[in-house]
Motif scaffolding. Structure first.
Motif: not given
Length: 453
Positions: A228-233
């Motif tokens: 989810m951090i990667l999606v937000c980035l």
């Protein structure tokens, strides 16, 4: 009278609510690790907050984001005290957290000076936590000899269980706390990199920090948070793209490639060191198309059970936090939205979902306005982006994890909402200052100047 924009922004009074919220957040681990009741921390925060507000006489008027946050907290705490709710100690602690941070958020007033300091503090704290996680992953004996014996019995048992099945080192009895703090700093640094105009002096330092953050997240072996951090980035990256400026576009593409390279390098290091067992299993399961409970950590079984309970009680649900008493694992659903349906029915789901999504929508529209008009300073832009990114992160992580039911959730969410609200207020102050500045006289040519003389 000429008004200086920077002077106006710097003189916006702070009441310190954001500061004491972040202090509570960064000392959150001591309560569980050393068997200190959270109630003491909430009481201290509220008392100190009241003193700061009375002394400074600084409460900003209610805004839409503040109101929706309070509505969310009141509705959820209301469900937690119904006769059908689970009356366990954890439920009471979460309710207390909801109400405490509802008060803090509604009373908060933060200027740019305090916001910049807080973002710097979160950055330093994330580096310390990330360094600690990496140290324990490389030298686990340090944890077992120097840290483990000093922890409470409950956390010792939890640490032993979590580390044995491949999770990273728990902080405050949680393997998610480190990732959540790191997410704040990671979003802040990426925002500075992709939304700033003068990146040459920032790129190397930010790249090093991002590398440390990503490696620490990988060491924690939390697949959900990493994804989810990667999606937000990626969302932040697309928000920053401006194809009208080719050089700017290429710089941002280069930054994305750099971050991806750091992440891949860190992942390879983990595989070679044997510390990415859970991630390796996930990749292997995806490649072999083996979607079972081994891949999802038992989530399919929990989701199926929750949905069956929802169908049996579609309107009002089985009761707040009652799901843990209806499954053999004694776990939450690991899908917050499905848990709302299961425990509060359609009625409760609508009542909770509307304010929760409205907070995210307000944060997104705030970012859109700031980015579209291109009048805000980098500091204000970063503050707005971090507030939105953290709320987006939580909205996504709640799909596959029960983040909403963690003791520190409303603390993290409250800080993100304060950042959104503050960025909006500071931006409006900046825009007002620009409007009040007198227009600069047009430069006259040599002939015009001679004629004037």
């Amino acid at each position: 009278m000429e008004m200086n924009k920077q002077h106006i922004v710097n003189t916006i009074k702070n009441n310190g609510i954001l500061t004491i919220s972040v202090i509570f957040l960064l000392t959150n681990y001591i309560y569980k690790d050393f068997d200190i009741r959270f109630a003491y921390g909430y009481i201290v925060m509220l008392v100190v907050g009241a003193i700061l507000i009375i002394a400074g006489r600084t409460i900003r008027p209610f805004t839409s984001s503040k109101i929706w946050f309070v509505i969310l907290a009141v509705i959820c705490s209301g469900y937690s005290i119904l006769p059908s709710a689970n009356k366990g100690e954890t439920t009471s602690a979460i309710t207390m957290s909801m109400l405490a941070f509802a008060v803090l958020v509604i009373c908060s007033k933060t200027g740019m000076k305090e916001s910049k300091v807080i973002l710097n503090v979160l950055d330093i704290a994330a580096l310390v936590i990330a360094g600690y996680v990496i140290l324990i992953a490389i030298r686990p004996s340090f944890y077992w000899v120097n840290i483990y014996p000093n922890l409470s019995k409950t956390v010792q048992l939890q640490a032993y269980t979590l580390l044995r099945i491949g999770y990273g080192v728990p902080i405050g009895g949680s393997t998610t706390y480190a990732d959540y703090v790191i997410a704040f700093a990671l979003f802040r640094n990426v925002a500075r990199l992709i939304f700033g105009k003068n990146r040459d002096k920032l790129t190397v330092g930010i790249a090093v920090k991002l590398g440390v953050y990503l490696i620490a997240i990988l060491f924690e072996n939390r697949r959900s948070e990493l994804l989810m951090i990667l999606v937000c980035l990626v969302v932040m990256y697309f928000m920053s793209l401006d194809r009208r400026h080719r050089a700017d576009f290429l710089n941002k593409v280069s930054a994305l490639v750099l971050i991806a390279a750091i992440g891949i390098f860190g992942f390879i290091l983990l595989i070679n060191s044997g510390r990415a067992a859970r991630l390796q299993q996930t990749v292997a399961a995806l490649v072999s198309n083996s979607f079972d409970d081994q891949l999802t950590g038992g989530r399919f079984t929990l989701w199926e059970k929750a949905f069956s309970l929802f169908k049996a009680h579609p309107l009002t649900g089985i009761g707040w936090e009652r799901f843990i008493t209806h499954n053999q694992y004694e776990h939450d659903v690991h899908n917050t939205y499905l848990q709302w349906l299961c425990e509060t029915g359609v009625v409760g789901f609508v009542l909770i979902f509307i304010p929760y999504m409205n907070l995210l929508l307000i944060a997104f529209k705030n970012c859109q306005k700031i980015l579209k008009e291109e009048k805000a300073s980098l500091d204000v832009t970063v503050l707005a982006i971090v507030g939105f990114a953290m709320q987006l992160f939580y909205a996504l992580i709640n799909i596959i994890d029960p983040a909403f039911y963690h003791l520190n959730f409303f603390c993290f969410l409250g800080i993100a909402v304060i950042m959104t609200d503050s960025s909006q207020h500071i931006y409006e102050s900046e825009a007002g200052a620009q409007l009040q500045q007198p227009a600069k006289p047009e430069k006259q040519g040599a002939l015009t100047e001679a004629w004037a003389k």
